[in-house]
Design a protein around this motif. Structure first.
Motif, PDB file in Angstrom:
ATOM      1  N   GLY A 192       2.656   7.950   5.114  1.00 26.31           N
ATOM      2  CA  GLY A 192       1.469   8.641   5.611  1.00 26.31           C
ATOM      3  C   GLY A 192       0.168   7.976   5.191  1.00 26.31           C
ATOM      4  N   LEU A 193       0.091   6.657   5.296  1.00 26.08           N
ATOM      5  CA  LEU A 193      -1.109   5.936   4.909  1.00 26.08           C
ATOM      6  C   LEU A 193      -2.241   6.194   5.898  1.00 26.08           C
ATOM      7  CD1 LEU A 193       0.484   2.485   3.967  1.00 26.08           C
ATOM      8  CD2 LEU A 193      -0.178   4.342   2.429  1.00 26.08           C
ATOM      9  N   PRO A 194      -3.504   5.988   5.464  1.00 24.78           N
ATOM     10  CA  PRO A 194      -4.622   6.117   6.402  1.00 24.78           C
ATOM     11  C   PRO A 194      -4.498   5.115   7.546  1.00 24.78           C
ATOM     12  CG  PRO A 194      -5.389   6.091   4.129  1.00 24.78           C
ATOM     13  CD  PRO A 194      -3.942   5.737   4.087  1.00 24.78           C
ATOM     14  N   GLU A 195      -5.118   5.435   8.671  1.00 28.07           N
ATOM     15  CA  GLU A 195      -5.042   4.579   9.864  1.00 28.07           C
ATOM     16  C   GLU A 195      -5.582   3.189   9.554  1.00 28.07           C
ATOM     17  OE1 GLU A 195      -3.775   4.188  13.805  1.00 28.07           O
ATOM     18  OE2 GLU A 195      -3.639   5.910  12.458  1.00 28.07           O
ATOM     19  N   HIS A 196      -4.851   2.182   9.993  1.00 30.92           N
ATOM     20  CA  HIS A 196      -5.263   0.790   9.781  1.00 30.92           C
ATOM     21  C   HIS A 196      -4.978   0.025  11.064  1.00 30.92           C
ATOM     22  CE1 HIS A 196      -5.409  -3.312   8.152  1.00 30.92           C
ATOM     23  NE2 HIS A 196      -6.118  -2.800   7.153  1.00 30.92           N
ATOM     24  N   THR A 252      -1.340  -0.808  12.771  1.00 29.24           N
ATOM     25  CA  THR A 252      -1.003  -0.084  13.999  1.00 29.24           C
ATOM     26  C   THR A 252      -0.509  -1.044  15.078  1.00 29.24           C
ATOM     27  OG1 THR A 252      -2.655   1.627  13.516  1.00 29.24           O
ATOM     28  CG2 THR A 252      -1.898   1.446  15.796  1.00 29.24           C
ATOM     29  N   GLU A 266       5.556   4.140   7.541  1.00 31.32           N
ATOM     30  CA  GLU A 266       5.159   5.294   8.347  1.00 31.32           C
ATOM     31  C   GLU A 266       5.414   6.601   7.611  1.00 31.32           C
ATOM     32  OE1 GLU A 266       3.608   5.330  11.248  1.00 31.32           O
ATOM     33  OE2 GLU A 266       3.495   3.135  11.275  1.00 31.32           O
ATOM     34  N   ARG A 309       0.824  -1.205   0.000  1.00 29.59           N
ATOM     35  CA  ARG A 309       0.000   0.000   0.000  1.00 29.59           C
ATOM     36  C   ARG A 309       0.860   1.258   0.000  1.00 29.59           C
ATOM     37  NH1 ARG A 309      -2.689   0.204   4.969  1.00 29.59           N
ATOM     38  NH2 ARG A 309      -4.024   1.884   4.144  1.00 29.59           N
TER      39      ARG A 309
END
Length: 205
Positions: free
Chosen positions: A164-168, A172, A161, A125
């Motif tokens: 800057g990928l969306p929160e997963h 995490t 990190e 991703r």
């Protein structure tokens, strides 16, 4: 006579070191293969006294065995005793380091193997960067080199990190585990070196 006695004692320590290393590697890092508990302080003191006394007796034993001739100097037993005691302490420290390294590799191979799907998904991703690191992780896991796999996982985490990928939720959790494993299983000196390199790179940029 003095040099021969010291040389024989050093030779015994070399043989003992080779034997201890071979046994340590054969047993691996599994704590169950090393007995139910560690020695107490009193047991360690008694073992140290036994080793010291044995070392003090070595010059006389060499004479009785006919390896050397003539009575040993009065100070020679103290030298061989100190040499044997120091050698045994170094052997114990070496075996402990080998045992810890093997245990760490076994533990990290299991943990990172379980987290590998999440790491691979996050790396894909984040883009093409880190694909070679992921492949190196796979090779290290196949060979049972858990600490090397962790080092590559740390680098992959940094790339993910920084993307800057969306929160997963899954990533995490795995990211936090990688940080924990890094602090507890990788040498602090290596961690400090990586931090300094990153700092220099930031300043240079």
């Amino acid at each position: 006579m003095v040099l021969l006695s010291i040389g024989l004692t050093a030779g015994l320590l070399v043989v003992g070191t080779c034997g201890a290393v071979a046994v340590a590697r054969a047993r691996g890092g599994n704590s169950r293969s090393w007995g139910p508990r560690s020695a107490s302080l009193m047991e360690k003191i008694m073992a140290g006294i036994f080793v010291f006394v044995t070392g003090a007796m070595l010059p006389g034993l060499y004479v009785l065995a006919g390896v050397v001739s003539g009575p040993p100097p009065r100070w020679l037993p103290f030298v061989t005793a100190a040499l044997l005691l120091a050698g045994c302490l170094l052997i114990g420290r070496l075996v402990t380091r080998i045992r810890w390294a093997l245990w760490s590799d076994e533990l990290l191979t299991q943990f990172i193997g379980e987290a590998m799907p999440v790491v691979v998904t996050a790396q894909r991703r984040a883009g093409d960067h880190g694909a070679k690191r992921v492949e190196k992780m796979r090779v290290a896991l196949r060979e049972g080199r858990g600490r090397d796999a962790l080092r590559d996982a740390v680098e992959v985490r940094a790339l993910v990190e920084s993307a800057g990928l969306p929160e997963h939720a899954a990533w995490t959790e795995v990211s936090g585990q990688i940080l924990y494993w890094q602090e507890s299983h990788l040498p602090a000196r290596s961690s400090r070196a990586r931090s300094l390199l990153r700092t220099k790179g930031t300043l240079a940029g």
